[in-house]
Design a protein around this motif. Structure first.
Motif, short mmCIF file in Angstrom:
data_model
loop_
_atom_site.label_atom_id
_atom_site.label_comp_id
_atom_site.label_asym_id
_atom_site.label_seq_id
_atom_site.Cartn_x
_atom_site.Cartn_y
_atom_site.Cartn_z
N LEU A 1 0.89 -1.16 0.00
CA LEU A 1 0.00 0.00 0.00
C LEU A 1 0.93 1.22 0.00
O LEU A 1 1.84 1.29 0.83
CB LEU A 1 -0.89 -0.03 1.25
N CYS A 2 0.72 2.14 -0.96
CA CYS A 2 1.63 3.27 -1.09
C CYS A 2 0.86 4.58 -1.04
O CYS A 2 -0.18 4.72 -1.68
CB CYS A 2 2.38 3.16 -2.42
N GLU A 3 1.38 5.54 -0.28
CA GLU A 3 0.71 6.85 -0.18
C GLU A 3 0.72 7.56 -1.52
O GLU A 3 1.52 7.27 -2.40
CB GLU A 3 1.39 7.71 0.90
N LYS A 4 -0.21 8.51 -1.65
CA LYS A 4 -0.24 9.40 -2.81
C LYS A 4 0.72 10.55 -2.59
O LYS A 4 0.98 10.85 -1.42
CB LYS A 4 -1.65 9.92 -3.09
N PRO A 5 1.23 11.25 -3.57
CA PRO A 5 1.25 10.83 -4.96
C PRO A 5 2.10 9.56 -5.07
O PRO A 5 3.04 9.38 -4.30
CB PRO A 5 1.90 12.01 -5.68
N MET A 6 1.77 8.74 -6.05
CA MET A 6 2.42 7.43 -6.13
C MET A 6 3.95 7.56 -6.21
O MET A 6 4.66 6.74 -5.63
CB MET A 6 1.88 6.71 -7.37
N ALA A 7 4.43 8.59 -6.93
CA ALA A 7 5.88 8.73 -7.12
C ALA A 7 6.18 10.17 -7.51
O ALA A 7 5.44 11.07 -7.11
CB ALA A 7 6.32 7.74 -8.21
N THR A 8 7.24 10.37 -8.30
CA THR A 8 7.50 11.74 -8.79
C THR A 8 7.43 11.81 -10.31
O THR A 8 7.64 12.88 -10.88
CB THR A 8 8.88 12.26 -8.31
N SER A 9 7.15 10.68 -10.97
CA SER A 9 6.98 10.72 -12.44
C SER A 9 6.21 9.48 -12.88
O SER A 9 6.16 8.48 -12.17
CB SER A 9 8.34 10.74 -13.14
N SER A 10 5.66 9.55 -14.09
CA SER A 10 4.92 8.40 -14.62
C SER A 10 5.89 7.23 -14.88
O SER A 10 5.51 6.07 -14.73
CB SER A 10 4.18 8.78 -15.91
N LYS A 11 7.13 7.57 -15.22
CA LYS A 11 8.11 6.50 -15.49
C LYS A 11 8.35 5.68 -14.20
O LYS A 11 8.40 4.45 -14.24
CB LYS A 11 9.42 7.13 -15.98
N GLU A 12 8.48 6.40 -13.09
CA GLU A 12 8.66 5.68 -11.81
C GLU A 12 7.45 4.79 -11.52
O GLU A 12 7.61 3.66 -11.04
CB GLU A 12 8.83 6.69 -10.67
N CYS A 13 6.25 5.31 -11.80
CA CYS A 13 5.03 4.51 -11.54
C CYS A 13 5.06 3.22 -12.34
O CYS A 13 4.71 2.15 -11.83
CB CYS A 13 3.77 5.30 -11.93
N GLU A 14 5.48 3.33 -13.61
CA GLU A 14 5.53 2.12 -14.45
C GLU A 14 6.48 1.10 -13.86
O GLU A 14 6.20 -0.10 -13.83
CB GLU A 14 5.94 2.50 -15.89
N GLU A 15 7.63 1.57 -13.36
CA GLU A 15 8.60 0.64 -12.76
C GLU A 15 8.03 0.00 -11.49
O GLU A 15 8.25 -1.19 -11.23
CB GLU A 15 9.90 1.38 -12.41
N MET A 16 7.29 0.76 -10.73
CA MET A 16 6.70 0.23 -9.48
C MET A 16 5.63 -0.82 -9.79
O MET A 16 5.55 -1.87 -9.14
CB MET A 16 6.10 1.38 -8.66
#
Ligand code: NDP
Length: 437
Positions: free
Chosen positions: A180-195
């Motif tokens: 479970l991860c707090e918002k914002p998910m990350a600092t970029s969409s690229k990081e989100c894809e990796e997660m």
């Protein structure tokens, strides 16, 4: 009187003849006295009739005494026995964890706290004592990966500064625990894809903590928009603003926060609009501003204001500011009325009001639902997904979509012109709606 925890079997053997199973399999205990239970009691002590379903997730129904004229209280809670709940490790003991998440975990029905991760041993020791966490279940950021061997943890909940989410989600997924991860998910969409990829590769579930999507007033407003109770929605005005201090805090460092007002609080306007409408913006147009010389806003924006155009024709005007008195609200203007939410994104106190014409009158109504801890509701939703192997209602893809849109919003503000959104016009795949219990 001594407080005893009795199994149903023990309970029945003590209460003996006073217990009877009803026709529908319901257990009714009539005129059960404290003397039956504990051997001694003041006179006149007697339990009133109650319906006690044998199923764990069905509420006990107590004898009614309130009239239907008043607002009814909700069903009695149905917490699972602690040993059957999903077990959480909370990572990062800052404001959100200590002020909201840990207290909320204590009120959860399907979840409980079993481990902590912190860079501050003194703080962690005190918190562990407060919440009854074993010393061997307390970790540092260096020993974090050893959670892999902890059989008392099912979920890792990341409550760190935004730029650390990616590392701790990916390391967490490798331990085999759900995330479970707090918002914002990350600092970029690229990081989100990796997660997302890391969690998929480790076969663990990933949920982003968008608590508003589990909050009853916001859910009710969404239902009224969906049912077209006030006709078609046409315009949304939304703002989430607050006042800040302390330029040394990570929120004002681009490398740790990723951005300013937009990813921290403006995100609520963005995410809640998408949630209410159930569709994705096709175009955005934004402005941003930071007061020159203000040390808070050397690296991140103070104010961002943007419009989003949705396929149905709805236009949403949103703004977020880090340097004004707190204000968290939105209003949905519909063909035949409006719906307004004050304290929309606050931790509690949501106020849902509506207006509709009725002949010569304009009728205003306030819809007041029973308060529910939003954090407990979202955490229990994730636990339910784990128990029943379901995709969360707010999976990683929901966080990725917000990051793609925030990138378009920043791009528009930089360029000073509208930006069309291509390639992500369909709502991300979600799991089933959260249960209302
Ligand atoms: P805080 O600054 O209060 O806490 C963050 C914690 O992270 C710190 O106390 C510290 O915990 C740990 N940490 C590890 N490395 C660092 C570092 N380099 N700098 C600062 N802290 C570090 O932040 P919040 O609790 O307000 O926010 C945490 C996350 O929660 C953010 O992603 C934020 O966006 C999100 N959030 C979500 C909200 C919601 O309603 N869903 C509301 C508020 C925040 P320790 O000392 O234990 O190591």
């Amino acid at each position: 009187m001594e407080n005893k925890n009795l199994s149903r079997k023990e309970f029945l053997s003590i209460t003996g003849k006073t217990a009877a199973i009803g026709a529908a399999g319901t257990l009714s205990l009539n005129a059960l006295t404290a003397t039956d239970l504990f051997g001694q009691a003041p006179s006149k002590t007697a339990s009133p009739p109650a319906s006690i379903p044998p199923q764990q997730d069905e509420p006990i129904v107590l004898e009614k005494w309130k009239s239907d004229v008043d607002q009814q209280s909700g069903p009695t809670p149905t917490p699972l026995p602690p040993g059957s709940r999903i077990r959480y490790a909370v990572v990062g003991l800052g404001h959100l964890a200590l002020e909201e998440i840990l207290p909320a975990l204590s009120t959860c029905k399907k979840s409980r706290l079993t481990a902590l991760v912190s860079g501050s041993p003194d703080k962690m020791q005190k918190v562990a004592a407060q919440y009854g966490i074993k010393p061997e279940n307390c970790y540092s950021y260096q020993t974090y990966d050893q959670l892999k061997n902890n059989t008392e943890v099912d979920v890792i909940y990341i409550v760190l500064p935004n730029a650390l989410h990616k590392e701790y989600v990916i390391r967490g997924a490798k331990t085999g625990k759900h995330i479970l991860c707090e918002k914002p998910m990350a600092t970029s969409s690229k990081e989100c894809e990796e997660m997302i990829a890391a969690c998929r590769n480790s076969n663990v579930k990933l949920m982003i903590a968008y608590r508003i999507q589990y909050e009853p007033h916001n859910r009710k407003l969404r239902e009224l928009v969906k049912d077209r109770t006030f006709g078609l929605a046409k315009v949304i005005e939304a703002s989430n603003a607050q006042s800040s201090a302390n330029p040394a805090h990570w929120r004002f460092k681009k490398a740790l926060a990723g951005g300013g007002a937009l990813p921290d609080i403006g995100l609520y306007c963005l995410n809640t609009n998408r949630f209410i409408l159930g569709e994705e913006p096709t175009e955005v147009f934004a402005y941003q501003y930071s007061t020159p010389g203000n040390p808070l806003f050397k690296e991140v924006e103070e104010l961002i204001s943007w419009q989003m155009r949705f396929p149905s024709g709805v236009i949403a005007s949103c703004s977020s500011d880090y340097n004004v008195h707190e204000s968290r609200r939105y209003r949905v203007l519909c063909e035949k009325g409006w719906l307004n939410m004050d304290k929309a994104y606050a931790y509690k106190g949501q106020k849902l009001t509506t207006a509709k014409a009725d002949g010569m009158m304009e009728k205003h109504e306030e819809i007041s639902l029973a308060e529910k801890n939003q954090f407990a509701a979202e955490i229990d939703h994730f636990s339910d997904c784990i128990m029943h192997n379901k995709t969360p209602f707010t999976p990683g893809e929901e966080g990725l979509q917000d990051h793609l849109l925030m990138e378009a919003i920043y791009q528009s503000a930089r360029a000073g012109k509208p930006v069309k959104i291509s390639g992500q016009n369909k709502p991300p795949q979600r799991g089933p709606e959260p249960k209302a219990d």
